[in-house]
Design a protein around this motif. Sequence first.
Motif, PDB file in Angstrom:
ATOM      1  N   VAL A 127      -6.655  -9.034 -12.992  1.00  0.00           N
ATOM      2  CA  VAL A 127      -7.865  -9.102 -12.160  1.00  0.00           C
ATOM      3  C   VAL A 127      -8.042  -7.812 -11.370  1.00  0.00           C
ATOM      4  N   ALA A 128      -6.945  -7.295 -10.798  1.00  0.00           N
ATOM      5  CA  ALA A 128      -7.012  -6.061 -10.017  1.00  0.00           C
ATOM      6  C   ALA A 128      -7.458  -4.890 -10.885  1.00  0.00           C
ATOM      7  N   GLU A 129      -6.978  -4.831 -12.105  1.00  0.00           N
ATOM      8  CA  GLU A 129      -7.384  -3.756 -13.011  1.00  0.00           C
ATOM      9  C   GLU A 129      -8.870  -3.857 -13.361  1.00  0.00           C
ATOM     10  N   LYS A 130      -9.343  -5.064 -13.551  1.00  0.00           N
ATOM     11  CA  LYS A 130     -10.737  -5.264 -13.952  1.00  0.00           C
ATOM     12  C   LYS A 130     -11.700  -5.076 -12.791  1.00  0.00           C
ATOM     13  N   PRO A 133     -12.346  -1.179  -7.369  1.00  0.00           N
ATOM     14  CA  PRO A 133     -13.434  -0.235  -7.088  1.00  0.00           C
ATOM     15  C   PRO A 133     -12.945   1.200  -7.253  1.00  0.00           C
ATOM     16  N   ILE A 134     -13.857   2.136  -7.172  1.00  0.00           N
ATOM     17  CA  ILE A 134     -13.470   3.556  -7.229  1.00  0.00           C
ATOM     18  C   ILE A 134     -12.645   3.880  -5.991  1.00  0.00           C
ATOM     19  N   LEU A 175      -7.348  -2.963  -5.164  1.00  0.00           N
ATOM     20  CA  LEU A 175      -8.518  -3.695  -4.662  1.00  0.00           C
ATOM     21  C   LEU A 175      -8.957  -3.197  -3.290  1.00  0.00           C
ATOM     22  N   SER A 176      -8.072  -2.461  -2.604  1.00  0.00           N
ATOM     23  CA  SER A 176      -8.395  -1.897  -1.292  1.00  0.00           C
ATOM     24  C   SER A 176      -8.844  -0.439  -1.385  1.00  0.00           C
ATOM     25  N   LYS A 177      -9.143   0.016  -2.584  1.00  0.00           N
ATOM     26  CA  LYS A 177      -9.666   1.360  -2.845  1.00  0.00           C
ATOM     27  C   LYS A 177      -8.620   2.467  -2.640  1.00  0.00           C
ATOM     28  N   VAL A 178      -7.361   2.138  -2.944  1.00  0.00           N
ATOM     29  CA  VAL A 178      -6.284   3.126  -2.871  1.00  0.00           C
ATOM     30  C   VAL A 178      -5.910   3.524  -4.301  1.00  0.00           C
ATOM     31  N   SER A 179      -5.621   4.797  -4.521  1.00  0.00           N
ATOM     32  CA  SER A 179      -5.287   5.278  -5.863  1.00  0.00           C
ATOM     33  C   SER A 179      -3.956   4.707  -6.337  1.00  0.00           C
TER      34      SER A 179
END
Length: 265
Positions: A127-130, A133-134, A175-179
């Motif tokens: 789910v996290a991969e899908k 966000p950027i 999911l928190s927009k961290v690389s």
Amino acid sequence: MTDLWIAFVMGIVEGLAEFLPISSTGHLILVGHLLGFEGERAKTFEIVIQLGAILAITVLYRNRLVSLFNIKPILQREKKFNALHILMGILPFGTVGVLFHDAIKTYLFRPETVVIGLLAGAALMLVAEKKKPIPTTHSLDEMTYRQALLIGCFQCFAAWPGFSRAGSTISGGLLSKVSYKATAEFSFLVALPVMVGVTGLDLFKSREHLDVADIPMFLVGFGTSFVVALLAVVTFLKWLERLGLTPFAYYRIVLAVLFTVFVLL
């Protein structure tokens, strides 16, 4: 299989799995079940070899860890990774651990519950991969306290054996927009105080199962875990940015199915 060979195999498993998103606790329980290495002595051994993996991260990230003792960035509100990020990352899991530690150890440390954790953790990773966000945060020094706290909340899933601390925290980071790289490194660093606390508590409670005769076995497991963890972390960071979490999620699903079919049924 002799005790030293068991220690060597279990050390490899711990070193490989501790900081990869596949669950070291789950793998140790499953492999221990296959080897017939179970009971209080086995649980104490698993605690000791976790210290080897902890030492590996301490060596690899020693400069970053030393910098955490500098409170200047906190006082001056600099945009720099500091001890407050770590605190935010461990508070949720620490709370869960204090409240439910005994219940988790009593009821969840079984092959059947590990299989459930492997599958549930794999689902979270997919789910996290899908849905990721950027990323807006590409390094630890860009991470906000809010992101650290959110990742810490995701780490609570790791209280269920098989879920994986790395899998939970990296999923939360994405999911928190961290690389990938920043969230993996935060996962490693935030694992240290959690592991030291949990391992220390477990070791204290298991002290009556420590025996001088087991020292050679414990040393082999500890040393193997340390060396393998060093290599695994460096390699994992390279793989993660290229492959993401998906291959690890599929591996978990295959492992859970195979173990259920050939061992549990």
